[in-house]
Structures are given as structure tokens and as C-alpha cells.
Motif scaffolding. Sequence first.
Motif, PDB file in Angstrom:
ATOM      1  N   ASP A  66       0.870  -1.174   0.000  1.00  0.00           N
ATOM      2  CA  ASP A  66       0.000   0.000   0.000  1.00  0.00           C
ATOM      3  C   ASP A  66       0.907   1.223   0.000  1.00  0.00           C
ATOM      4  OD1 ASP A  66      -1.892   1.935   0.284  1.00  0.00           O
ATOM      5  OD2 ASP A  66      -2.779   1.156   2.131  1.00  0.00           O
ATOM      6  N   THR A  67       1.036   1.865  -1.148  1.00  0.00           N
ATOM      7  CA  THR A  67       1.972   2.959  -1.324  1.00  0.00           C
ATOM      8  C   THR A  67       1.242   4.291  -1.432  1.00  0.00           C
ATOM      9  OG1 THR A  67       3.439   1.461  -2.523  1.00  0.00           O
ATOM     10  CG2 THR A  67       3.864   3.823  -2.746  1.00  0.00           C
ATOM     11  N   ARG A  68       1.660   5.286  -0.625  1.00  0.00           N
ATOM     12  CA  ARG A  68       1.022   6.602  -0.642  1.00  0.00           C
ATOM     13  C   ARG A  68       1.597   7.510  -1.734  1.00  0.00           C
ATOM     14  NH1 ARG A  68      -3.624   6.591   2.592  1.00  0.00           N
ATOM     15  NH2 ARG A  68      -3.318   4.875   4.078  1.00  0.00           N
ATOM     16  N   THR A  69       2.849   7.254  -2.089  1.00  0.00           N
ATOM     17  CA  THR A  69       3.440   7.989  -3.227  1.00  0.00           C
ATOM     18  C   THR A  69       3.311   7.108  -4.464  1.00  0.00           C
ATOM     19  OG1 THR A  69       5.615   7.113  -2.616  1.00  0.00           O
ATOM     20  CG2 THR A  69       5.033   9.305  -1.801  1.00  0.00           C
ATOM     21  N   CYS A  70       2.255   7.359  -5.226  1.00  0.00           N
ATOM     22  CA  CYS A  70       1.865   6.442  -6.309  1.00  0.00           C
ATOM     23  C   CYS A  70       2.996   6.238  -7.325  1.00  0.00           C
ATOM     24  CB  CYS A  70       0.618   6.966  -7.004  1.00  0.00           C
ATOM     25  SG  CYS A  70      -0.831   7.112  -5.924  1.00  0.00           S
ATOM     26  N   GLY A  71       3.711   7.280  -7.661  1.00  0.00           N
ATOM     27  CA  GLY A  71       4.726   7.183  -8.711  1.00  0.00           C
ATOM     28  C   GLY A  71       5.825   6.197  -8.395  1.00  0.00           C
ATOM     29  N   SER A  72       6.134   5.992  -7.088  1.00  0.00           N
ATOM     30  CA  SER A  72       7.210   5.077  -6.721  1.00  0.00           C
ATOM     31  C   SER A  72       6.853   3.622  -6.953  1.00  0.00           C
ATOM     32  CB  SER A  72       7.584   5.281  -5.240  1.00  0.00           C
ATOM     33  OG  SER A  72       6.490   4.956  -4.402  1.00  0.00           O
ATOM     34  N   VAL A  98      -3.943  -0.931  -7.999  1.00  0.00           N
ATOM     35  CA  VAL A  98      -5.184  -0.139  -7.967  1.00  0.00           C
ATOM     36  C   VAL A  98      -4.828   1.266  -7.506  1.00  0.00           C
ATOM     37  CG1 VAL A  98      -7.507   0.085  -7.017  1.00  0.00           C
ATOM     38  CG2 VAL A  98      -6.565  -2.198  -7.469  1.00  0.00           C
ATOM     39  N   ALA A  99      -4.936   2.225  -8.413  1.00  0.00           N
ATOM     40  CA  ALA A  99      -4.660   3.620  -8.094  1.00  0.00           C
ATOM     41  C   ALA A  99      -5.943   4.292  -7.632  1.00  0.00           C
ATOM     42  CB  ALA A  99      -4.101   4.335  -9.320  1.00  0.00           C
ATOM     43  N   VAL A 100      -5.871   5.001  -6.497  1.00  0.00           N
ATOM     44  CA  VAL A 100      -7.050   5.624  -5.891  1.00  0.00           C
ATOM     45  C   VAL A 100      -6.993   7.130  -6.124  1.00  0.00           C
ATOM     46  CG1 VAL A 100      -8.380   5.910  -3.780  1.00  0.00           C
ATOM     47  CG2 VAL A 100      -7.036   3.823  -4.131  1.00  0.00           C
ATOM     48  N   PHE A 101      -8.109   7.697  -6.626  1.00  0.00           N
ATOM     49  CA  PHE A 101      -8.233   9.134  -6.857  1.00  0.00           C
ATOM     50  C   PHE A 101      -9.421   9.663  -6.045  1.00  0.00           C
ATOM     51  CE2 PHE A 101      -6.233   7.239 -10.529  1.00  0.00           C
ATOM     52  CZ  PHE A 101      -5.196   8.101 -10.837  1.00  0.00           C
ATOM     53  N   ALA A 157     -13.736  11.407 -12.384  1.00  0.00           N
ATOM     54  CA  ALA A 157     -13.173  12.118 -13.531  1.00  0.00           C
ATOM     55  C   ALA A 157     -11.651  12.008 -13.561  1.00  0.00           C
ATOM     56  CB  ALA A 157     -13.593  13.587 -13.474  1.00  0.00           C
ATOM     57  N   GLN A 158     -11.006  12.078 -12.406  1.00  0.00           N
ATOM     58  CA  GLN A 158      -9.546  11.966 -12.357  1.00  0.00           C
ATOM     59  C   GLN A 158      -9.094  10.571 -12.791  1.00  0.00           C
ATOM     60  OE1 GLN A 158      -9.226  13.115  -8.196  1.00  0.00           O
ATOM     61  NE2 GLN A 158      -8.194  15.031  -8.749  1.00  0.00           N
ATOM     62  N   ALA A 159      -9.798   9.548 -12.332  1.00  0.00           N
ATOM     63  CA  ALA A 159      -9.439   8.182 -12.715  1.00  0.00           C
ATOM     64  C   ALA A 159      -9.631   7.964 -14.211  1.00  0.00           C
ATOM     65  CB  ALA A 159     -10.264   7.181 -11.909  1.00  0.00           C
ATOM     66  N   ALA A 160     -10.723   8.515 -14.755  1.00  0.00           N
ATOM     67  CA  ALA A 160     -10.989   8.352 -16.185  1.00  0.00           C
ATOM     68  C   ALA A 160      -9.928   9.041 -17.035  1.00  0.00           C
ATOM     69  CB  ALA A 160     -12.388   8.890 -16.506  1.00  0.00           C
ATOM     70  N   LYS A 168       4.206   9.612 -14.101  1.00  0.00           N
ATOM     71  CA  LYS A 168       3.819  10.970 -14.484  1.00  0.00           C
ATOM     72  C   LYS A 168       2.301  11.106 -14.589  1.00  0.00           C
ATOM     73  CE  LYS A 168       4.670  14.457 -18.052  1.00  0.00           C
ATOM     74  NZ  LYS A 168       5.390  14.756 -19.331  1.00  0.00           N
ATOM     75  N   VAL A 169       1.675  10.105 -15.155  1.00  0.00           N
ATOM     76  CA  VAL A 169       0.204  10.147 -15.309  1.00  0.00           C
ATOM     77  C   VAL A 169      -0.468  10.150 -13.934  1.00  0.00           C
ATOM     78  CG1 VAL A 169      -1.817   8.893 -16.155  1.00  0.00           C
ATOM     79  CG2 VAL A 169       0.254   9.056 -17.573  1.00  0.00           C
ATOM     80  N   LEU A 170      -0.010   9.297 -13.033  1.00  0.00           N
ATOM     81  CA  LEU A 170      -0.621   9.213 -11.709  1.00  0.00           C
ATOM     82  C   LEU A 170      -0.449  10.515 -10.933  1.00  0.00           C
ATOM     83  CD1 LEU A 170       0.449   5.594 -10.671  1.00  0.00           C
ATOM     84  CD2 LEU A 170      -1.716   6.352 -11.678  1.00  0.00           C
ATOM     85  N   ASP A 171       0.714  11.074 -11.009  1.00  0.00           N
ATOM     86  CA  ASP A 171       0.971  12.323 -10.279  1.00  0.00           C
ATOM     87  C   ASP A 171       0.176  13.483 -10.867  1.00  0.00           C
ATOM     88  OD1 ASP A 171       2.679  10.941  -8.644  1.00  0.00           O
ATOM     89  OD2 ASP A 171       4.511  11.561  -9.725  1.00  0.00           O
TER      90      ASP A 171
END
Length: 306
Positions: free
Chosen positions: A166-172, A206-209, A213-216, A180-183
Motif C-alpha cells: 500500500d503505497t502513498r506515493t503512487c509514482g514510486s 489499484v490507483a485511488v483518486f 473524472a480523475q481516474a478516467a 507521471k500520469v498518476l501524479d
Amino acid sequence: MSFGQGGPQSQWDPWKPQSQQPSQQPQHQQQQQPWNGGDAGASPDWAALAEASEARAKRRRLFLIGGGALATVAIAGAVAVAVVSANGSDQASDGPSSQLPATADIPSASATTPSFAPTSAPPPLDPKDFVSSAKKDKAALSPDLLFPGTQLTMGDTVYKKGPTADTRTCGSAAQGTLPKVLDAHDCTRLLRVTYTEGDTAVTVGVAVFDTEAQAAKAKQQVDKKSIVRSLSGGGVKSFCTGAVCRSTTNSYGRYAYFTVAGLTNGKDVTEKSTEVFRAGDDLAEFTFRQIRRRGEAQASAAAQAG
């Protein structure tokens, strides 16, 4: 012998045309005298005639009254016989059901049952609404909650569950163009889990937004080089670190989910690696179901609460 009583006299009734007036002459004198003829001693007894007439009129009235009463009794008797006959045939006999009135003659229940205006029930809650915004998606979230158990069965295939993260800094937790897209769209968390089956391994990310709209938008901007970083350890060999692997991308609600599938023996994935393609598709399908179930559970709880 008296001339005034010279034999039986016939009773005279002035109301009967065939009766004769009593004679004042001896029997051997049969001449009739007119009413205004003869001497004064032979004039009619008007008082007696009036009494006789009154008596006959009284008898006639009694006869008419008595006859009317008998007629009334006869009619009432006929009606009573008809009523008794009609009622008796229904009450005294155990006839077939065909003697009952037809269905159309029997009052329907709707004729006596009060009707009420139809009411419209509120529309059911949409489960997707509860996973489309951080304001409504309040249920606890972790890799083990989203991917419970120690294994997963999809069809005839059983996948063993490996390490989670479970990572809070998505890019890592991503590589290529994906960080870049996630950030860019403010990814808040990236949950990962790995499943294996034989030499095949799949990592789901699983990236959480905050919003759908942000996820799309994140989904639309990924490319072939946008890859989630594979997760190994806990008995799972490293994979997809230098070899060719297969990746997928999709989104549902405020979640964007990715897969990367490869071989733990270090070989490249080819078009003939059907087990790798199948494993990637199975894990992508399972991830979608789990996110949807998360929405269904929260919608059900909200409906019960009222």
C-alpha cells in the motif's frame, strides 16, 4: 175465507224485473191494477219497501267486501306459494353448483375493497455512486480488504495470493510513463497484490483518486509504456524486471486499475503464452468485481440506514 189472504202470495221485489206486486184482490181475480189505479187501500207500503231496499244494499256491500277479502287472501296465498317455492328449492336441496349465480353476477372483491392511490417507491441506490467520489466512498480500504483470502479461484484455475503493498506515493510503485500520469491527476494511493499459478505471476495495481473524472483521465493518458511495478517476495520470484510482459489498464469509479503479467522463469511473454494472457484477464476481471462489490456493500448499508 178472507179475500185478502186467498192463497200463497209471491214475494215482490221492486229491484227484480220478474217479481210481482202483491195483490189486494181475492185469488180468483188475477187482474193487476196500475200503481195509481184502484182504491186508496191498495197503495204500496213505502216504509216496508225502503227497509227491504236498505237490507238488500247492506247484504250487497257485505258480499263485495267479503269477496274482496277472499281475493286478497287468494293473491297473498299465491305469492306466498311462489316465494316459498322459490326459496324452498334453493334451501332444501343440495343441487349442483351450476344452480349458483354466474361469476359475473357475484360482486367482485374490488367492488367493496377500498382503492388507494399508487405510490412510487424511491429508485434504488446506484452502487457506482459510492465508489465514484471520496465524499461517499467511506468504507475501510486496504490490499487485504480489497483482495481477501490466501487464494483466488477463477473458473478452473486457482491462483495463490502472494505479497501485498500500500503505497502513498503512487509514482514510486510504477514505472515507464505511468508515474507521471498518476501524479498529474493526484493519485492518493496505489494498492498492489501479486498472484501466481505455476510459472505465471500477475501483479495488480489499484490507483485511488478523489473523483471518477480523475481516474478516467488517467486511464485515457496511459500508453504502452505505462506499467505498474511488479511485486515479488514472500516466495514469489522476481518477474517482469527485464523480460517482456503483458499489461492492461482500466478504470471504474474513482479507481484506475492495472495488471502486469509475466513468467517467473525469466522468459519473455509471446503470443503463445496463453496462460499469461488468461491470468492477466482473470485478475483484471476480479479487480473490477471487487471494486463494484465495495460500492454494492455501501449502497446496501445506506439503504438500510434509511
